[in-house]
Design a protein around this motif. Structure first.
Motif, PDB file in Angstrom:
ATOM      1  N   GLU A  14       1.041 -26.716  -3.824  1.00  0.00           N
ATOM      2  CA  GLU A  14      -0.412 -26.588  -3.824  1.00  0.00           C
ATOM      3  C   GLU A  14      -1.084 -27.363  -4.953  1.00  0.00           C
ATOM      4  O   GLU A  14      -2.299 -27.521  -4.943  1.00  0.00           O
ATOM      5  CB  GLU A  14      -0.815 -25.113  -3.950  1.00  0.00           C
ATOM      6  CG  GLU A  14      -0.303 -24.220  -2.832  1.00  0.00           C
ATOM      7  CD  GLU A  14      -0.995 -24.482  -1.515  1.00  0.00           C
ATOM      8  OE1 GLU A  14      -2.075 -25.085  -1.529  1.00  0.00           O
ATOM      9  OE2 GLU A  14      -0.440 -24.077  -0.467  1.00  0.00           O
TER      10      GLU A  14
ATOM     11  N   LYS B 151      -8.358 -25.397  -4.459  1.00  0.00           N
ATOM     12  CA  LYS B 151      -7.532 -25.786  -3.315  1.00  0.00           C
ATOM     13  C   LYS B 151      -7.512 -27.306  -3.183  1.00  0.00           C
ATOM     14  O   LYS B 151      -8.403 -27.905  -2.578  1.00  0.00           O
ATOM     15  CB  LYS B 151      -8.054 -25.140  -2.034  1.00  0.00           C
ATOM     16  CG  LYS B 151      -8.006 -23.622  -2.047  1.00  0.00           C
ATOM     17  CD  LYS B 151      -8.353 -23.021  -0.696  1.00  0.00           C
ATOM     18  CE  LYS B 151      -7.242 -23.246   0.297  1.00  0.00           C
ATOM     19  NZ  LYS B 151      -7.432 -22.471   1.548  1.00  0.00           N
ATOM     20  N   LYS B 152      -6.484 -27.937  -3.740  1.00  0.00           N
ATOM     21  CA  LYS B 152      -6.364 -29.391  -3.665  1.00  0.00           C
ATOM     22  C   LYS B 152      -6.056 -29.873  -2.253  1.00  0.00           C
ATOM     23  O   LYS B 152      -6.287 -31.033  -1.934  1.00  0.00           O
ATOM     24  CB  LYS B 152      -5.268 -29.861  -4.615  1.00  0.00           C
ATOM     25  CG  LYS B 152      -5.588 -29.660  -6.080  1.00  0.00           C
ATOM     26  CD  LYS B 152      -4.461 -30.160  -6.963  1.00  0.00           C
ATOM     27  CE  LYS B 152      -4.776 -29.933  -8.432  1.00  0.00           C
ATOM     28  NZ  LYS B 152      -3.667 -30.343  -9.312  1.00  0.00           N
ATOM     29  N   ARG B 153      -5.545 -28.989  -1.424  1.00  0.00           N
ATOM     30  CA  ARG B 153      -5.148 -29.399  -0.081  1.00  0.00           C
ATOM     31  C   ARG B 153      -6.291 -29.302   0.926  1.00  0.00           C
ATOM     32  O   ARG B 153      -6.133 -29.647   2.087  1.00  0.00           O
ATOM     33  CB  ARG B 153      -3.966 -28.540   0.394  1.00  0.00           C
ATOM     34  CG  ARG B 153      -2.762 -28.635  -0.529  1.00  0.00           C
ATOM     35  CD  ARG B 153      -1.579 -27.856   0.001  1.00  0.00           C
ATOM     36  NE  ARG B 153      -1.048 -28.471   1.202  1.00  0.00           N
ATOM     37  CZ  ARG B 153      -0.008 -27.983   1.887  1.00  0.00           C
ATOM     38  NH1 ARG B 153       0.566 -26.866   1.492  1.00  0.00           N
ATOM     39  NH2 ARG B 153       0.433 -28.596   2.965  1.00  0.00           N
ATOM     40  N   GLU B 154      -7.447 -28.839   0.487  1.00  0.00           N
ATOM     41  CA  GLU B 154      -8.573 -28.663   1.414  1.00  0.00           C
ATOM     42  C   GLU B 154      -9.882 -28.938   0.680  1.00  0.00           C
ATOM     43  O   GLU B 154     -10.686 -28.047   0.451  1.00  0.00           O
ATOM     44  CB  GLU B 154      -8.555 -27.243   1.979  1.00  0.00           C
ATOM     45  CG  GLU B 154      -9.386 -27.061   3.230  1.00  0.00           C
ATOM     46  CD  GLU B 154      -9.211 -25.676   3.826  1.00  0.00           C
ATOM     47  OE1 GLU B 154     -10.181 -25.169   4.412  1.00  0.00           O
ATOM     48  OE2 GLU B 154      -8.108 -25.109   3.695  1.00  0.00           O
TER      49      GLU B 154
ATOM     50  N   ASP C 182      -6.797 -33.987   1.675  1.00  0.00           N
ATOM     51  CA  ASP C 182      -5.701 -33.287   1.012  1.00  0.00           C
ATOM     52  C   ASP C 182      -5.251 -34.130  -0.175  1.00  0.00           C
ATOM     53  O   ASP C 182      -4.628 -35.181  -0.005  1.00  0.00           O
ATOM     54  CB  ASP C 182      -4.559 -33.090   2.005  1.00  0.00           C
ATOM     55  CG  ASP C 182      -3.374 -32.332   1.406  1.00  0.00           C
ATOM     56  OD1 ASP C 182      -3.380 -32.091   0.185  1.00  0.00           O
ATOM     57  OD2 ASP C 182      -2.458 -31.991   2.165  1.00  0.00           O
TER      58      ASP C 182
ATOM     59  N   ARG D 205     -12.739 -25.724  -2.964  1.00  0.00           N
ATOM     60  CA  ARG D 205     -12.760 -24.292  -2.676  1.00  0.00           C
ATOM     61  C   ARG D 205     -11.768 -23.544  -3.563  1.00  0.00           C
ATOM     62  O   ARG D 205     -10.735 -24.085  -3.948  1.00  0.00           O
ATOM     63  CB  ARG D 205     -12.409 -24.046  -1.214  1.00  0.00           C
ATOM     64  CG  ARG D 205     -13.397 -24.610  -0.223  1.00  0.00           C
ATOM     65  CD  ARG D 205     -12.910 -24.396   1.193  1.00  0.00           C
ATOM     66  NE  ARG D 205     -12.673 -22.992   1.488  1.00  0.00           N
ATOM     67  CZ  ARG D 205     -12.049 -22.562   2.575  1.00  0.00           C
ATOM     68  NH1 ARG D 205     -11.587 -23.434   3.461  1.00  0.00           N
ATOM     69  NH2 ARG D 205     -11.889 -21.273   2.788  1.00  0.00           N
TER      70      ARG D 205
ATOM     71  N   MET E 229      -8.816 -20.703  -4.301  1.00  0.00           N
ATOM     72  CA  MET E 229      -7.747 -20.033  -3.568  1.00  0.00           C
ATOM     73  C   MET E 229      -8.077 -18.556  -3.403  1.00  0.00           C
ATOM     74  O   MET E 229      -8.928 -18.014  -4.104  1.00  0.00           O
ATOM     75  CB  MET E 229      -6.421 -20.183  -4.324  1.00  0.00           C
ATOM     76  CG  MET E 229      -5.912 -21.592  -4.433  1.00  0.00           C
ATOM     77  SD  MET E 229      -4.343 -21.658  -5.325  1.00  0.00           S
ATOM     78  CE  MET E 229      -4.032 -23.428  -5.317  1.00  0.00           C
ATOM     79  N   LYS E 230      -7.379 -17.893  -2.478  1.00  0.00           N
ATOM     80  CA  LYS E 230      -7.615 -16.477  -2.244  1.00  0.00           C
ATOM     81  C   LYS E 230      -7.318 -15.651  -3.485  1.00  0.00           C
ATOM     82  O   LYS E 230      -7.951 -14.619  -3.717  1.00  0.00           O
ATOM     83  CB  LYS E 230      -6.764 -15.993  -1.071  1.00  0.00           C
ATOM     84  CG  LYS E 230      -7.262 -16.481   0.279  1.00  0.00           C
ATOM     85  CD  LYS E 230      -6.464 -15.881   1.418  1.00  0.00           C
ATOM     86  CE  LYS E 230      -7.024 -16.346   2.765  1.00  0.00           C
ATOM     87  NZ  LYS E 230      -6.249 -15.795   3.900  1.00  0.00           N
TER      88      LYS E 230
END
Length: 266
Positions: free
Chosen positions: A31, A189-192, A209, A232, A234-235
């Motif tokens: 991530e 969130k680096k992937r989104e 991404d 964004r 992360m949760k």
């Protein structure tokens, strides 16, 4: 229930909660690492296309400002056409200065002695040609230099420097933009990563991404003026587990455990 059973149950609950929160706060390497090779992963399909062009993709927008200089073989004519725009205190050069000309809501600039020049649908290169053509009735050997006076993008979300950030040129890579914004925070969130881009037909948005090496040199590799880059959380951040987890949540859990142990430990 027997006091010893209550004590044992509470100890187990406190210990289990602490362990679960510690694991929840751990971020997998996949991530956070940039430029990963995802092609070996099952079901991976490269989402990026090869760019047809990199420069001259930005279409001029209302409220942009242009730096313009006109040079001719006749120094007097050059001085005449460089009489200045609405702000005459910008960008002196080794030749004549470049003056600022704002683009209004109807996509016009007001050029001295020429009048209104419409720049709808223009890139910087196209705007240069339109201004040169508008000067032909007055001088046929004009060399026109046009630059954006205020290229910038907006960074929001889980970055260290939020807000409008100067670019210095008309396009920068997404990684340069992230670096200018102070890098992604640990729970970003680096992937989104969402990019919102204004166009003459309305804003468009897409995701990139940052961990995928195929992003490099793709059609989504560059950020252009007035883009919005949103990282964004992360949760784990939404659950209240953030960068202060080890000092905040863990200390609270430890305090609760010690309190319960003091009450039921006898």
């Amino acid at each position: 229930m027997h006091p010893r059973s209550i004590k044992g149950t509470l100890r187990i609950l406190a210990f289990t909660s602490t362990i679960l929160l510690m694991f929840a706060s751990c971020i997998p390497q996949k991530e956070i690492v940039y430029f990963q090779n995802h092609e070996d992963k099952k079901g991976y399909d490269n989402p990026y296309d090869t760019p047809k062009t990199i420069t001259e993709k930005y279409i001029l927008q209302p409220n942009d400002a242009l730096l313009i200089r006109v040079n001719t073989a006749n120094p007097k004519l050059s001085e005449f056409f460089n009489a200045g725009g609405s702000n005459q205190n910008v960008a002196a050069t080794g030749q004549s200065p470049l003056y600022t000309y704002p683009i209004d809501d109807s996509l016009y600039i007001d050029f001295p002695f020429v009048g209104k020049i419409r720049l709808d649908g223009c890139t910087r290169a196209m705007a240069t040609e339109r201004i040169r053509e508008a000067l032909i009735p007055f001088v046929n050997d004009a060399q026109v230099t046009v630059r954006l006076a205020n290229p910038s993008f907006v960074a929001l979300g889980e970055v260290n420097n939020r807000g409008r950030i100067p670019m210095g040129r008309e396009q920068v890579t997404i990684f340069e933009a992230v670096a200018m914004a102070g890098d992604v925070r640990p729970f970003g969130k680096k992937r989104e990563v969402r990019v919102v881009r204004p166009t003459p037909e309305g804003s468009i948005s897409f995701f990139v991404d940052l961990t995928d090496k195929n992003l490099v040199d793709s059609d989504k590799y560059y950020i252009y003026p007035n883009d919005i880059v949103y990282i964004r959380p992360m949760k784990a951040k939404q659950w209240g587990i953030g960068e202060s987890f080890s000092f905040g949540v863990f200390s609270s859990m430890l305090a609760m455990y010690l309190t319960l142990n003091a009450i039921f430990g006898k």
